[in-house]
Design a protein around this motif. Sequence first.
Motif, PDB file in Angstrom:
ATOM      1  N   GLU A 211      44.059 -77.587  64.744  1.00  0.00           N
ATOM      2  CA  GLU A 211      42.877 -77.686  65.601  1.00  0.00           C
ATOM      3  C   GLU A 211      43.196 -77.328  67.048  1.00  0.00           C
ATOM      4  OE1 GLU A 211      40.948 -81.448  67.719  1.00  0.00           O
ATOM      5  OE2 GLU A 211      40.815 -81.553  65.531  1.00  0.00           O
ATOM      6  N   ARG A 212      44.308 -77.847  67.568  1.00  0.00           N
ATOM      7  CA  ARG A 212      44.696 -77.559  68.955  1.00  0.00           C
ATOM      8  C   ARG A 212      45.020 -76.072  69.128  1.00  0.00           C
ATOM      9  NH1 ARG A 212      42.988 -80.349  72.869  1.00  0.00           N
ATOM     10  NH2 ARG A 212      41.290 -80.135  71.398  1.00  0.00           N
ATOM     11  N   SER A 213      45.615 -75.477  68.097  1.00  0.00           N
ATOM     12  CA  SER A 213      45.947 -74.047  68.155  1.00  0.00           C
ATOM     13  C   SER A 213      44.683 -73.204  68.134  1.00  0.00           C
ATOM     14  CB  SER A 213      46.859 -73.682  66.976  1.00  0.00           C
ATOM     15  OG  SER A 213      48.069 -74.407  67.022  1.00  0.00           O
ATOM     16  N   ALA A 214      43.728 -73.581  67.283  1.00  0.00           N
ATOM     17  CA  ALA A 214      42.457 -72.856  67.220  1.00  0.00           C
ATOM     18  C   ALA A 214      41.684 -73.007  68.530  1.00  0.00           C
ATOM     19  CB  ALA A 214      41.627 -73.369  66.048  1.00  0.00           C
ATOM     20  N   TYR A 215      41.751 -74.205  69.122  1.00  0.00           N
ATOM     21  CA  TYR A 215      41.083 -74.445  70.407  1.00  0.00           C
ATOM     22  C   TYR A 215      41.658 -73.519  71.486  1.00  0.00           C
ATOM     23  CZ  TYR A 215      40.072 -76.621  74.904  1.00  0.00           C
ATOM     24  OH  TYR A 215      39.687 -76.833  76.200  1.00  0.00           O
ATOM     25  N   TYR A 216      42.951 -73.329  71.485  1.00  0.00           N
ATOM     26  CA  TYR A 216      43.594 -72.466  72.478  1.00  0.00           C
ATOM     27  C   TYR A 216      43.047 -71.040  72.387  1.00  0.00           C
ATOM     28  CZ  TYR A 216      47.256 -69.951  75.034  1.00  0.00           C
ATOM     29  OH  TYR A 216      47.948 -69.152  75.924  1.00  0.00           O
ATOM     30  N   LEU A 217      42.764 -70.597  71.174  1.00  0.00           N
ATOM     31  CA  LEU A 217      42.300 -69.226  70.966  1.00  0.00           C
ATOM     32  C   LEU A 217      40.804 -69.058  71.225  1.00  0.00           C
ATOM     33  CD1 LEU A 217      44.193 -68.379  67.652  1.00  0.00           C
ATOM     34  CD2 LEU A 217      44.698 -67.460  69.922  1.00  0.00           C
ATOM     35  N   LEU A 218      39.991 -70.026  70.781  1.00  0.00           N
ATOM     36  CA  LEU A 218      38.536 -69.839  70.773  1.00  0.00           C
ATOM     37  C   LEU A 218      37.746 -70.872  71.554  1.00  0.00           C
ATOM     38  CD1 LEU A 218      38.208 -68.891  66.994  1.00  0.00           C
ATOM     39  CD2 LEU A 218      38.206 -67.324  68.959  1.00  0.00           C
ATOM     40  N   GLY A 219      38.401 -71.902  72.076  1.00  0.00           N
ATOM     41  CA  GLY A 219      37.697 -72.886  72.875  1.00  0.00           C
ATOM     42  C   GLY A 219      37.096 -74.023  72.060  1.00  0.00           C
ATOM     43  N   GLU A 220      36.326 -74.875  72.734  1.00  0.00           N
ATOM     44  CA  GLU A 220      35.810 -76.108  72.134  1.00  0.00           C
ATOM     45  C   GLU A 220      34.890 -75.855  70.942  1.00  0.00           C
ATOM     46  OE1 GLU A 220      33.383 -80.155  73.447  1.00  0.00           O
ATOM     47  OE2 GLU A 220      33.675 -78.524  74.878  1.00  0.00           O
ATOM     48  N   LYS A 221      34.178 -74.721  70.956  1.00  0.00           N
ATOM     49  CA  LYS A 221      33.205 -74.450  69.890  1.00  0.00           C
ATOM     50  C   LYS A 221      33.827 -74.373  68.506  1.00  0.00           C
ATOM     51  CE  LYS A 221      33.400 -69.395  70.549  1.00  0.00           C
ATOM     52  NZ  LYS A 221      34.339 -69.397  71.712  1.00  0.00           N
ATOM     53  N   VAL A 222      35.130 -74.162  68.424  1.00  0.00           N
ATOM     54  CA  VAL A 222      35.775 -73.985  67.120  1.00  0.00           C
ATOM     55  C   VAL A 222      36.224 -75.306  66.498  1.00  0.00           C
ATOM     56  CG1 VAL A 222      38.204 -73.773  67.849  1.00  0.00           C
ATOM     57  CG2 VAL A 222      37.388 -72.451  65.899  1.00  0.00           C
TER      58      VAL A 222
ATOM     59  N   LEU B 188      36.168 -77.036  57.786  1.00  0.00           N
ATOM     60  CA  LEU B 188      36.878 -76.137  56.882  1.00  0.00           C
ATOM     61  C   LEU B 188      38.170 -76.777  56.375  1.00  0.00           C
ATOM     62  CD1 LEU B 188      37.087 -73.358  55.557  1.00  0.00           C
ATOM     63  CD2 LEU B 188      38.196 -72.499  57.641  1.00  0.00           C
ATOM     64  N   TYR B 189      38.840 -77.506  57.251  1.00  0.00           N
ATOM     65  CA  TYR B 189      40.081 -78.188  56.882  1.00  0.00           C
ATOM     66  C   TYR B 189      39.815 -79.231  55.798  1.00  0.00           C
ATOM     67  CZ  TYR B 189      44.830 -79.950  57.786  1.00  0.00           C
ATOM     68  OH  TYR B 189      46.147 -80.293  57.672  1.00  0.00           O
ATOM     69  N   ILE B 190      38.716 -79.957  55.937  1.00  0.00           N
ATOM     70  CA  ILE B 190      38.343 -80.970  54.940  1.00  0.00           C
ATOM     71  C   ILE B 190      38.052 -80.313  53.590  1.00  0.00           C
ATOM     72  CG2 ILE B 190      36.543 -82.646  54.308  1.00  0.00           C
ATOM     73  CD1 ILE B 190      36.297 -83.172  57.392  1.00  0.00           C
ATOM     74  N   LEU B 191      37.359 -79.179  53.597  1.00  0.00           N
ATOM     75  CA  LEU B 191      37.043 -78.468  52.369  1.00  0.00           C
ATOM     76  C   LEU B 191      38.311 -77.960  51.677  1.00  0.00           C
ATOM     77  CD1 LEU B 191      33.921 -76.406  53.502  1.00  0.00           C
ATOM     78  CD2 LEU B 191      33.957 -78.404  51.979  1.00  0.00           C
ATOM     79  N   VAL B 192      39.238 -77.420  52.463  1.00  0.00           N
ATOM     80  CA  VAL B 192      40.495 -76.919  51.894  1.00  0.00           C
ATOM     81  C   VAL B 192      41.298 -78.064  51.291  1.00  0.00           C
ATOM     82  CG1 VAL B 192      42.720 -75.846  52.450  1.00  0.00           C
ATOM     83  CG2 VAL B 192      40.616 -74.904  53.402  1.00  0.00           C
ATOM     84  N   ALA B 193      41.238 -79.241  51.912  1.00  0.00           N
ATOM     85  CA  ALA B 193      41.935 -80.414  51.369  1.00  0.00           C
ATOM     86  C   ALA B 193      41.442 -80.717  49.956  1.00  0.00           C
ATOM     87  CB  ALA B 193      41.735 -81.621  52.274  1.00  0.00           C
ATOM     88  N   GLY B 194      40.126 -80.625  49.751  1.00  0.00           N
ATOM     89  CA  GLY B 194      39.570 -80.874  48.428  1.00  0.00           C
ATOM     90  C   GLY B 194      39.882 -79.770  47.442  1.00  0.00           C
ATOM     91  N   LEU B 195      39.725 -78.518  47.878  1.00  0.00           N
ATOM     92  CA  LEU B 195      39.989 -77.380  46.991  1.00  0.00           C
ATOM     93  C   LEU B 195      41.447 -77.313  46.581  1.00  0.00           C
ATOM     94  CD1 LEU B 195      37.812 -74.648  48.781  1.00  0.00           C
ATOM     95  CD2 LEU B 195      37.315 -75.809  46.617  1.00  0.00           C
ATOM     96  N   GLY B 196      42.339 -77.634  47.514  1.00  0.00           N
ATOM     97  CA  GLY B 196      43.770 -77.627  47.198  1.00  0.00           C
ATOM     98  C   GLY B 196      44.107 -78.623  46.113  1.00  0.00           C
TER      99      GLY B 196
ATOM    100  N   VAL C 160      34.849 -78.421  65.671  1.00  0.00           N
ATOM    101  CA  VAL C 160      34.119 -79.020  64.552  1.00  0.00           C
ATOM    102  C   VAL C 160      34.147 -78.115  63.317  1.00  0.00           C
ATOM    103  CG1 VAL C 160      31.871 -79.820  63.726  1.00  0.00           C
ATOM    104  CG2 VAL C 160      32.669 -80.456  66.018  1.00  0.00           C
ATOM    105  N   PRO C 161      33.862 -76.799  63.432  1.00  0.00           N
ATOM    106  CA  PRO C 161      33.960 -75.931  62.252  1.00  0.00           C
ATOM    107  C   PRO C 161      35.366 -75.940  61.638  1.00  0.00           C
ATOM    108  CG  PRO C 161      32.773 -74.808  63.996  1.00  0.00           C
ATOM    109  CD  PRO C 161      33.330 -76.059  64.591  1.00  0.00           C
ATOM    110  N   TYR C 162      36.385 -75.995  62.494  1.00  0.00           N
ATOM    111  CA  TYR C 162      37.759 -76.011  61.985  1.00  0.00           C
ATOM    112  C   TYR C 162      38.006 -77.280  61.176  1.00  0.00           C
ATOM    113  CZ  TYR C 162      42.825 -75.300  61.844  1.00  0.00           C
ATOM    114  OH  TYR C 162      44.121 -75.103  61.401  1.00  0.00           O
TER     115      TYR C 162
END
Length: 453
Positions: free
Chosen positions: A372-383, A390-398, A385-387
């Motif tokens: 999340e912190r890495s994505a924030y560095y690239l795209l800012g605060e808007k990313v 998506l992370y929660i969904l991948v946890a389930g799919l995995g 919640v979506p990140y």
Amino acid sequence: MNQIESWLSSLSNLVWGPHLLILLVGTGIFLTVRLGFIQVTRLGVGLKEAFIPKNEKPKKKQRGDISHFQALMTALAATVGTGNMVGVATAIVLGGPGAVVWMWLSGFVGMATKYAEAILAVKYRVVDERGEIAGGPMYYLEHGLKKKWLGMLFALFASVAAFGIGNGVQTNSISLALNNSFNVPMVVTGIVMMAVTAFVILGGVKSIGKVVGIFVPFMILAYVGSGLVILIMNLELVPGALSTMFSSTFSAEAIGGGALGAAIRYGVARGVFSNEAGLGSAPIAAAAAKTDFPGRQALVSMTQVLIDTLIVCSITGLTIVMGGQYTEGLEGIALTQASFAYFLGPIGEIIVTVSLVFFAYSTVLGWCYYGERSAYYLLGEKVIVPYRVLYILVAGLGAMTTNLNLIWSISDVFNGLMAIPNLIGLLFLSGVVVAETKRFELERKKEAVQSAA
């Protein structure tokens, strides 16, 4: 699909080849010497700062979101995972018992690397749009080394790697372990993983810090305690196991086979996978710590490698070598389970399974913050919640899938690529690390005088 997996596997072997392992260990050796073996001379101070915090420090000087202890537990949550069980077993099978010794050696120099990462992360951290602390390799590469493009590369690699090695692969290990040991359907595990992951990570780093600060210490103590029971009950086997480890450390098989022998290659590689020293992940958590001096949190962060590799991994390694079942065709988590069961009976397998569930889940929580912190560095605060969603969904799919080869290969490549810009930053900013270390040493002397007065 098979062709893509084969290509990614080859790319992973290239990224994690001898050159990267030499760079990782070489950086650790360089920092160890330049810092005067700080992992020996100041280890006691680091442990004291982590576990016996002083309440009298002036709060107004302390920036940060979480305590020293919570920062350490968040980092441990991400590193103490399947690597401590599966990774050690794999290293012994592929590299022999001597691989454990090389794991120890890489962990020892890795403590200096982890110290340097944390000191730079705290020094160059910033406050984001929401008033929360943001730090890590991307910030000291941008503000310290003045190479923002390297910081962006690191952030890209880390934000992608988090979905695999820190998420899907971990929840898949949980699902398989519960299915094999207790016949829990993988779909059920997937749904539960999404729910419990969402419950914690939607609250951000403060929520993660509070949760892991409670259960990570108990998680580690329970596993280590079980291992110590085995060692104490079978003390007569310990000298033989240690002898086997050290005798195979410098054997022809260990050091043969080109630039890096099997024991060296797998011992160092699995050690790095376990403690993450040099990869640049843990300093993201260190940056969030409430501290008045970068050197103070750096000493705390240094103890992470001690706990992860020199304690938890040692318990696994000694138990496996003492049991001797690594020669019978078992590997991975099955070898660790069989080794504990050999000494403790059926309860041994249950201990390993339950420990794996908590170890892997804690990794999911810790790596969410890193990604999340890495994505924030690239795209800012808007990313953010979506990140998280998506992370929660991948946890389930995995947890629900039976084949994670593609996800594993992609994350493996990006995980290795993270280390390259980070190590460049550590080497070129080593002078800053030394200067900050001296500055904190002066502060410690002042504190000692004030305490004596």
